[in-house]
Design a protein around this motif. Sequence first.
Motif, PDB file in Angstrom:
ATOM      1  N   GLU A 350       0.831  -1.218   0.000  1.00  0.00           N
ATOM      2  CA  GLU A 350       0.000   0.000   0.000  1.00  0.00           C
ATOM      3  C   GLU A 350       0.857   1.255   0.000  1.00  0.00           C
ATOM      4  OE1 GLU A 350      -2.992   0.151   2.952  1.00  0.00           O
ATOM      5  OE2 GLU A 350      -3.864  -1.797   2.437  1.00  0.00           O
ATOM      6  N   SER A 351       1.968   1.221   0.747  1.00  0.00           N
ATOM      7  CA  SER A 351       2.839   2.405   0.792  1.00  0.00           C
ATOM      8  C   SER A 351       3.477   2.661  -0.566  1.00  0.00           C
ATOM      9  CB  SER A 351       3.926   2.218   1.856  1.00  0.00           C
ATOM     10  OG  SER A 351       4.737   1.089   1.567  1.00  0.00           O
ATOM     11  N   ALA A 352       3.791   1.574  -1.304  1.00  0.00           N
ATOM     12  CA  ALA A 352       4.372   1.732  -2.645  1.00  0.00           C
ATOM     13  C   ALA A 352       3.343   2.335  -3.591  1.00  0.00           C
ATOM     14  CB  ALA A 352       4.850   0.385  -3.161  1.00  0.00           C
ATOM     15  N   GLN A 353       2.096   1.894  -3.481  1.00  0.00           N
ATOM     16  CA  GLN A 353       1.041   2.447  -4.328  1.00  0.00           C
ATOM     17  C   GLN A 353       0.838   3.928  -4.031  1.00  0.00           C
ATOM     18  OE1 GLN A 353      -2.614   0.136  -4.683  1.00  0.00           O
ATOM     19  NE2 GLN A 353      -1.531  -1.697  -4.011  1.00  0.00           N
ATOM     20  N   THR A 354       0.958   4.301  -2.766  1.00  0.00           N
ATOM     21  CA  THR A 354       0.810   5.702  -2.380  1.00  0.00           C
ATOM     22  C   THR A 354       1.890   6.562  -3.025  1.00  0.00           C
ATOM     23  OG1 THR A 354      -0.159   5.056  -0.264  1.00  0.00           O
ATOM     24  CG2 THR A 354       0.710   7.301  -0.431  1.00  0.00           C
ATOM     25  N   VAL A 355       3.135   6.050  -3.034  1.00  0.00           N
ATOM     26  CA  VAL A 355       4.232   6.796  -3.647  1.00  0.00           C
ATOM     27  C   VAL A 355       3.997   6.939  -5.150  1.00  0.00           C
ATOM     28  CG1 VAL A 355       6.703   6.800  -4.158  1.00  0.00           C
ATOM     29  CG2 VAL A 355       5.910   6.130  -1.890  1.00  0.00           C
ATOM     30  N   ALA A 357       1.272   7.050  -6.761  1.00  0.00           N
ATOM     31  CA  ALA A 357       0.182   7.981  -7.037  1.00  0.00           C
ATOM     32  C   ALA A 357       0.617   9.438  -6.929  1.00  0.00           C
ATOM     33  CB  ALA A 357      -0.977   7.724  -6.085  1.00  0.00           C
ATOM     34  N   THR A 358       1.765   9.690  -6.277  1.00  0.00           N
ATOM     35  CA  THR A 358       2.220  11.074  -6.104  1.00  0.00           C
ATOM     36  C   THR A 358       3.241  11.506  -7.153  1.00  0.00           C
ATOM     37  OG1 THR A 358       4.054  10.460  -4.638  1.00  0.00           O
ATOM     38  CG2 THR A 358       1.912  10.848  -3.613  1.00  0.00           C
ATOM     39  N   LEU A 359       3.595  10.597  -8.071  1.00  0.00           N
ATOM     40  CA  LEU A 359       4.676  10.905  -9.014  1.00  0.00           C
ATOM     41  C   LEU A 359       4.168  11.420 -10.351  1.00  0.00           C
ATOM     42  CD1 LEU A 359       7.051   7.853  -8.472  1.00  0.00           C
ATOM     43  CD2 LEU A 359       7.360  10.188  -7.645  1.00  0.00           C
ATOM     44  N   ARG A 360       4.980  12.274 -10.953  1.00  0.00           N
ATOM     45  CA  ARG A 360       4.779  12.657 -12.347  1.00  0.00           C
ATOM     46  C   ARG A 360       5.497  11.638 -13.229  1.00  0.00           C
ATOM     47  NH1 ARG A 360       6.321  18.450 -11.314  1.00  0.00           N
ATOM     48  NH2 ARG A 360       4.385  19.646 -11.239  1.00  0.00           N
ATOM     49  N   PHE A 361       4.892  11.294 -14.359  1.00  0.00           N
ATOM     50  CA  PHE A 361       5.527  10.389 -15.308  1.00  0.00           C
ATOM     51  C   PHE A 361       5.551  11.064 -16.680  1.00  0.00           C
ATOM     52  CE2 PHE A 361       3.873   7.564 -12.023  1.00  0.00           C
ATOM     53  CZ  PHE A 361       4.974   6.745 -11.782  1.00  0.00           C
ATOM     54  N   ILE A 389      10.270   1.651  -4.684  1.00  0.00           N
ATOM     55  CA  ILE A 389       9.693   2.600  -5.636  1.00  0.00           C
ATOM     56  C   ILE A 389      10.462   3.911  -5.622  1.00  0.00           C
ATOM     57  CG2 ILE A 389       7.671   4.041  -6.128  1.00  0.00           C
ATOM     58  CD1 ILE A 389       7.292   1.237  -7.084  1.00  0.00           C
ATOM     59  N   GLN A 390      10.813   4.380  -4.417  1.00  0.00           N
ATOM     60  CA  GLN A 390      11.543   5.647  -4.327  1.00  0.00           C
ATOM     61  C   GLN A 390      12.913   5.557  -4.995  1.00  0.00           C
ATOM     62  OE1 GLN A 390      11.316   6.395  -0.049  1.00  0.00           O
ATOM     63  NE2 GLN A 390       9.779   8.001  -0.413  1.00  0.00           N
ATOM     64  N   LEU A 391      13.580   4.409  -4.812  1.00  0.00           N
ATOM     65  CA  LEU A 391      14.878   4.227  -5.470  1.00  0.00           C
ATOM     66  C   LEU A 391      14.711   4.127  -6.990  1.00  0.00           C
ATOM     67  CD1 LEU A 391      16.697   1.714  -3.085  1.00  0.00           C
ATOM     68  CD2 LEU A 391      17.414   4.056  -3.613  1.00  0.00           C
ATOM     69  N   ALA A 392      13.704   3.371  -7.422  1.00  0.00           N
ATOM     70  CA  ALA A 392      13.471   3.176  -8.857  1.00  0.00           C
ATOM     71  C   ALA A 392      13.043   4.470  -9.544  1.00  0.00           C
ATOM     72  CB  ALA A 392      12.411   2.098  -9.075  1.00  0.00           C
ATOM     73  N   ALA A 393      12.362   5.344  -8.791  1.00  0.00           N
ATOM     74  CA  ALA A 393      11.833   6.583  -9.372  1.00  0.00           C
ATOM     75  C   ALA A 393      12.711   7.780  -9.066  1.00  0.00           C
ATOM     76  CB  ALA A 393      10.417   6.831  -8.847  1.00  0.00           C
ATOM     77  N   ARG A 394      13.940   7.521  -8.625  1.00  0.00           N
ATOM     78  CA  ARG A 394      14.840   8.620  -8.268  1.00  0.00           C
ATOM     79  C   ARG A 394      15.020   9.551  -9.473  1.00  0.00           C
ATOM     80  NH1 ARG A 394      18.503   9.466  -4.186  1.00  0.00           N
ATOM     81  NH2 ARG A 394      20.252  10.839  -4.665  1.00  0.00           N
ATOM     82  N   GLY A 395      14.782  10.827  -9.280  1.00  0.00           N
ATOM     83  CA  GLY A 395      14.883  11.803 -10.359  1.00  0.00           C
ATOM     84  C   GLY A 395      13.527  12.231 -10.898  1.00  0.00           C
ATOM     85  N   ALA A 407      10.464  19.378  -6.062  1.00  0.00           N
ATOM     86  CA  ALA A 407      11.792  18.808  -6.258  1.00  0.00           C
ATOM     87  C   ALA A 407      11.679  17.352  -6.643  1.00  0.00           C
ATOM     88  CB  ALA A 407      12.596  18.922  -4.957  1.00  0.00           C
ATOM     89  N   PRO A 408      12.563  16.836  -7.515  1.00  0.00           N
ATOM     90  CA  PRO A 408      12.525  15.425  -7.868  1.00  0.00           C
ATOM     91  C   PRO A 408      12.908  14.564  -6.689  1.00  0.00           C
ATOM     92  CG  PRO A 408      14.475  16.493  -8.791  1.00  0.00           C
ATOM     93  CD  PRO A 408      13.622  17.580  -8.222  1.00  0.00           C
ATOM     94  N   LEU A 409      12.459  13.302  -6.714  1.00  0.00           N
ATOM     95  CA  LEU A 409      12.829  12.380  -5.643  1.00  0.00           C
ATOM     96  C   LEU A 409      14.339  12.235  -5.608  1.00  0.00           C
ATOM     97  CD1 LEU A 409      10.251   9.461  -5.872  1.00  0.00           C
ATOM     98  CD2 LEU A 409      10.382  11.269  -4.183  1.00  0.00           C
ATOM     99  N   GLY A 410      14.903  12.258  -4.415  1.00  0.00           N
ATOM    100  CA  GLY A 410      16.346  12.098  -4.288  1.00  0.00           C
ATOM    101  C   GLY A 410      17.099  13.407  -4.306  1.00  0.00           C
TER     102      GLY A 410
END
Length: 484
Positions: A350-355, A357-361, A389-395, A407-410
């Motif tokens: 669930e926490s991964a799904q939450t992250v 949902a907050t990202l731009r793609f 997810i946070q590591l995979a979506a870094r940037g 600001a981008p993740l990371g």
Amino acid sequence: MTRSSTERESPGKVLVVDDEADLRELLSLSLLRMGLDCETAGSVTEARAWLGKPGFALVLTDMNLPDGTGVDVVALATAAGLPVAMITAYGSAETAVAALKAGAFDYVEKPIEFATLKQLIGNVFKPAARREERAGTREGVRTDIPSLQGESRAVVQVRELIARLARTMAPVAISGPSGSGKELAARSIHAQGGRASGPFIAVNCGAIPEHLMEAEFFGYRKGAFTGANEDRDGFFQAAHGGTLLLDEVADLPLAMQVKLLRAIQERKVRKVGATLEEPVDVRLISATHKDLAKLVAGGGFRQDLYYRLNVIELKMPALSERAEDIPLLAKHLLTRIAERHGTSGVKLTESAQTVLATLRFPGNVRELENVLERAVALSDGASIDRDAIQLAARGLAPVASTDEEAAPLGASQSDVAPATASAIGPGEGAVEFPLDLEAHLDSIERKLIEQALLKTRYNRTQAAELLGLSFRQFRYRLQRLGIK
């Protein structure tokens, strides 16, 4: 007309609408040879009377009628749920496009060849026969038709339009940002239409060297050029009886656009090194992330080809327009990724799904798939958690909740410059808003190109290399900006 007892059961009658009695008779005889019953009408009024009766399966109509136009007949036929094809004058591209936009299934040009007419009839009745066969047996129902995943309003509307487009032969132009599923939409149109049993050929127009384009599209004869050791078919021949997708069609050079236009108009192609043309039967779908209308206005794309390809436009939504579909998309993509990796049962916490949902793609569905692929590699195998997810979506930047850019993740907040009310160009000071952004960017681009030309003593090939552009891209920019 009365059908003889030796003929097989007809799938339905054909109504021929034309003000020329000779042509009506010729078409009637041709259709009878195919085992089809036929009725004829010489005007819109007569056509309306016939269409009030049951038993018809197809309408063929001329454009010019004494009391109206073929478009009026198209409207009557489509209202009755019947496919209709337009009979057009030879080389009359405008009439053909008008017919397809009005809802015609296809068109045939005068003088009508028997082989062309037979092909058109087959495109109508064979799909109907296949649908009846599938309806009569559970085993015949297809479950492998590609479809867009999601339940958002934008996706539901696209799926509904795809279902309607699949029933016609009209060329479709699919637009939308990179990674939004343009090829998937094209495959879905093909799979749900009358050409589903035929080939689907996807061609990336931007990946073919310009000097090889004609040979790749139309084929070549043995000995046509160095290395042509045997006869070879091109993309058009390979897609015969099916669908040809011209992906990134905006990247076609102008010289190739002319040859493509002729192939579309004539429905014939000539192999490189051949003297005779050969007929081809393909449905064309084009796709691009660029604005073709702007390219036409700037001289980078032929207007006549644009109108030929852009009969019906299908716009694919960006992922940001259907963010509520991300959980369903992620589940579907994870299943596909797991199959590629030979694993199964990988799920998002669930926490991964939450992250997510907050990202731009910015790369849309394709970028979402890339993030999930990296997350699978970073996870323990059973589940994907927030950290993976946070590591995979870094940037990737999260969706901003305020007017300021997030600001981008990371990245720490100190890495991100504060928003200001000025725009800085290379070598320039701040400019004041409001600003004509397009003109401002053109000015910057013009200066960089002129500097590159000056540095290379106006060698355009070297200047293009300095700017990291292909020669074709560089030449287009010179034309667009009016640089001599």
